[in-house]
Design an enzyme around this catalytic site. Structure first.
Site, PDB file in Angstrom:
ATOM      1  N   SER A   1      34.536  41.390  39.913  1.00  0.00           N
ATOM      2  CA  SER A   1      35.623  42.515  40.204  1.00  0.00           C
ATOM      3  C   SER A   1      35.052  43.770  39.839  1.00  0.00           C
ATOM      4  O   SER A   1      34.261  44.264  40.659  1.00  0.00           O
ATOM      5  CB  SER A   1      36.797  42.129  39.228  1.00  0.00           C
ATOM      6  OG  SER A   1      38.013  42.786  39.951  1.00  0.00           O
TER       7      SER A   1
ATOM      8  N   ASP B   1      42.901  35.794  47.191  1.00  0.00           N
ATOM      9  CA  ASP B   1      42.715  36.806  46.063  1.00  0.00           C
ATOM     10  C   ASP B   1      43.872  38.002  46.413  1.00  0.00           C
ATOM     11  O   ASP B   1      43.500  38.827  47.585  1.00  0.00           O
ATOM     12  CB  ASP B   1      41.504  37.431  45.973  1.00  0.00           C
ATOM     13  CG  ASP B   1      41.262  38.240  45.013  1.00  0.00           C
ATOM     14  OD1 ASP B   1      42.117  38.703  44.421  1.00  0.00           O
ATOM     15  OD2 ASP B   1      39.979  38.418  44.512  1.00  0.00           O
TER      16      ASP B   1
ATOM     17  N   HIS C   1      41.914  35.324  42.290  1.00  0.00           N
ATOM     18  CA  HIS C   1      40.786  36.312  41.863  1.00  0.00           C
ATOM     19  C   HIS C   1      39.672  35.956  41.140  1.00  0.00           C
ATOM     20  O   HIS C   1      38.740  35.999  41.322  1.00  0.00           O
ATOM     21  CB  HIS C   1      41.461  37.463  41.261  1.00  0.00           C
ATOM     22  CG  HIS C   1      40.633  38.633  40.748  1.00  0.00           C
ATOM     23  ND1 HIS C   1      40.049  39.482  41.929  1.00  0.00           N
ATOM     24  CD2 HIS C   1      40.152  39.391  39.936  1.00  0.00           C
ATOM     25  CE1 HIS C   1      39.234  40.428  41.572  1.00  0.00           C
ATOM     26  NE2 HIS C   1      39.515  40.466  40.241  1.00  0.00           N
TER      27      HIS C   1
END
Length: 268
Positions: A102, A218, A248
């Site tokens: 991320s 996601d 995610h």
């Protein structure tokens, strides 16, 4: 586990999970609002595959001070450069791989652009390499001004159940005392705009071998961002694996072991 002091005196929580005669060292950079201990299972698994693992809490995250705040996105890059430099000096003959999830994927990718000689390959998981849905209604110019005049104001962490397909992961996340439940306006600006700006400016210079892994469902970082990056970078070795039905945090889904097997297979 220990705290190590950075160039400016800031102390960062740091951990190594070693193995005898490692085939490589993987330095993990976690994502926004989380912390390195959420990767305990990942480290154990990579150890079984022969990899020495290094983890740390990002500045303003986890066990570190000034929780929920960051003045400059560049500090993340400088910290990673310093940590990788220390590891490389300690283990000069072992291949070093940088891994980021991320926001950690954003940090890792920019680090790869600016320091291509410091890692032999990169793994990016659900990397936040572009404009996110959470930032769609925000104007960069306005956010920049607000971050300068009221940057210390804390805003609620917007991450919801889309974090993972397993509801228990979300429950554990919101009850985790080391997770940031609020972050400063300045941290949001530095992540959502300054970091993305730096990545956009440098993507054409990215040359490292790279594997991007992303969950197709996601909602936090749309998979299209990884598709764009995969197409944009001129690396000779680059691969993108998209996992149907996953969200995610793909390394917290039921399929996490097979995903790590894909990663270790790719690393060879």
């Amino acid at each position: 586990m220990e705290f190590i002091e950075m160039r400016d005196g800031y102390e960062i929580w740091y951990r190594e999970d070693p193995v005898e005669k490692p085939k490589g060292i993987i330095v993990i950079t976690h994502g926004f609002a989380e912390h390195a201990s959420r990767y305990d299972h990942v480290a154990r698994h990579l150890n079984r595959y022969g990899y020495h693992v290094v983890r740390y809490d990002l500045r303003g995250h986890g066990r570190n001070r000034d929780r929920g705040h960051l003045d400059r996105f560049e500090s993340y890059l400088e910290d990673l450069e310093e940590i990788v430099g220390k590891v490389a000096q300690k283990y000069p003959d072992v291949p070093l791989i940088t891994f980021g999830h991320s926001m950690g994927g954003l940090i890792t990718a920019i680090f790869g652009i600016e320091n291509p000689e410091m890692s032999c390959a990169q793994i990016l998981s659900g990397p936040a390499l572009g404009s996110l849905p959470s930032a769609e209604k925000l104007k960069p110019g306005t956010m920049k001004i607000l971050s300068q005049i009221a940057g210390g104001i804390k805003l609620k962490n917007p991450v919801g159940e889309g974090i993972c397909g397993k509801r228990q992961v979300y429950i554990d996340y919101i009850n985790d005392p080391l997770v940031l439940h609020r972050a400063s306006l300045r941290l949001y600006y530095q992540f959502l705009f300054r970091g993305v700006e730096l990545l956009g400016e440098g993507a054409k210079r990215y040359r490292l071998p790279c594997l991007v892994v992303h969950g197709k469902e996601d909602p936090i970082v749309p998979v299209e961002i990884s598709s764009w990056f995969h197409e944009e970078i001129p690396s000779q070795k680059k691969d993108l694996i998209v996992y149907d039905g996953l969200y995610h945090e793909i390394l917290n889904e039921d399929e996490w072991e097979s995903i790590l097997r894909d990663i270790t297979d790719w690393l060879g």
